[in-house]
Scaffold this motif. Sequence first.
Motif, PDB file in Angstrom:
ATOM      1  N   THR A  89      67.064  98.155 133.225  1.00 15.76           N
ATOM      2  CA  THR A  89      65.945  97.897 132.159  1.00 15.76           C
ATOM      3  C   THR A  89      64.902  97.019 132.687  1.00 15.76           C
ATOM      4  O   THR A  89      63.846  97.135 132.588  1.00 15.76           O
ATOM      5  CB  THR A  89      66.712  97.456 130.907  1.00 15.76           C
ATOM      6  N   LYS A  90      65.366  95.828 133.490  1.00 16.08           N
ATOM      7  CA  LYS A  90      64.640  94.818 133.796  1.00 16.08           C
ATOM      8  C   LYS A  90      63.969  95.481 134.990  1.00 16.08           C
ATOM      9  O   LYS A  90      62.673  95.096 135.137  1.00 16.08           O
ATOM     10  CB  LYS A  90      65.395  93.652 134.346  1.00 16.08           C
ATOM     11  N   ALA A  91      64.503  96.023 135.757  1.00 21.70           N
ATOM     12  CA  ALA A  91      63.837  96.798 137.177  1.00 21.70           C
ATOM     13  C   ALA A  91      62.575  97.579 136.590  1.00 21.70           C
ATOM     14  O   ALA A  91      61.462  97.525 137.074  1.00 21.70           O
ATOM     15  CB  ALA A  91      64.911  97.366 138.046  1.00 21.70           C
ATOM     16  N   TRP A  92      63.052  98.634 135.719  1.00 20.77           N
ATOM     17  CA  TRP A  92      61.882  99.587 135.248  1.00 20.77           C
ATOM     18  C   TRP A  92      60.834  98.799 134.331  1.00 20.77           C
ATOM     19  O   TRP A  92      59.732  99.245 134.262  1.00 20.77           O
ATOM     20  CB  TRP A  92      62.588 100.777 134.595  1.00 20.77           C
ATOM     21  N   SER A  93      60.922  97.856 133.613  1.00 24.98           N
ATOM     22  CA  SER A  93      60.279  97.266 132.420  1.00 24.98           C
ATOM     23  C   SER A  93      59.225  96.530 133.790  1.00 24.98           C
ATOM     24  O   SER A  93      58.144  96.375 132.732  1.00 24.98           O
ATOM     25  CB  SER A  93      61.069  96.200 131.770  1.00 24.98           C
ATOM     26  N   LYS A  94      59.320  96.552 134.545  1.00 24.34           N
ATOM     27  CA  LYS A  94      57.956  95.956 135.557  1.00 24.34           C
ATOM     28  C   LYS A  94      56.999  97.024 135.340  1.00 24.34           C
ATOM     29  O   LYS A  94      55.747  96.670 135.395  1.00 24.34           O
ATOM     30  CB  LYS A  94      58.379  95.555 137.083  1.00 24.34           C
ATOM     31  N   LYS A  95      57.696  98.164 135.524  1.00 21.68           N
ATOM     32  CA  LYS A  95      56.342  99.202 135.639  1.00 21.68           C
ATOM     33  C   LYS A  95      56.211  99.959 134.252  1.00 21.68           C
ATOM     34  O   LYS A  95      54.960 100.282 133.753  1.00 21.68           O
ATOM     35  CB  LYS A  95      57.141 100.447 136.325  1.00 21.68           C
ATOM     36  N   TYR A  96      57.323  99.889 133.418  1.00 17.63           N
ATOM     37  CA  TYR A  96      56.907  99.940 131.952  1.00 17.63           C
ATOM     38  C   TYR A  96      57.435  99.077 131.126  1.00 17.63           C
ATOM     39  O   TYR A  96      58.521  98.961 130.489  1.00 17.63           O
ATOM     40  CB  TYR A  96      57.921 101.258 131.481  1.00 17.63           C
TER      41      TYR A  96
END
Length: 155
Positions: A89-96
């Motif tokens: 979640t943290k990794a993808w939240s940078k993009k989304y």
Amino acid sequence: MNLGNNLYQARKKKGLSQEDAAEKLGVSRQTISKWETDETLPDIRQAKQLSMLYGLSLDELISFDVEMQEIQDVIDRMSDEVTEKIDWTKAWSKKYPILASYQKEVDISYYAEELCRLLIRMEKEYGYNELDSMLVLKDILARVWKNRGKKNSGK
């Protein structure tokens, strides 16, 4: 990308020089160079040999994308232990960014219960384990989302 560039990128990715590739294929280094500069094209037999040498299907060789191949290689090398440690979640939240904020707005328990029902149903009906059931539902959701986008863009 053109075929010549695809051939060049695939050869480089495999760590081969033009001389190495030429020797393995039984052609001259100049032939490899001409293919990579789009001066000439390999015939179908040579293309098949190239695909085997570079570890790609003919389709992959024609549309070779070095970035996609690198991503696939990382995925293939990643162990289960490493993936368990990643906060996706943290990794993808940078993009989304929505992934970092939706928890404050969405009734997660409601959707979690609905998803649990679907997971249990998938496990019972098809005999899938929990992980396989989750992956299948994720894939179905992605297909539904993609199809909705196609329908909405046609309006």
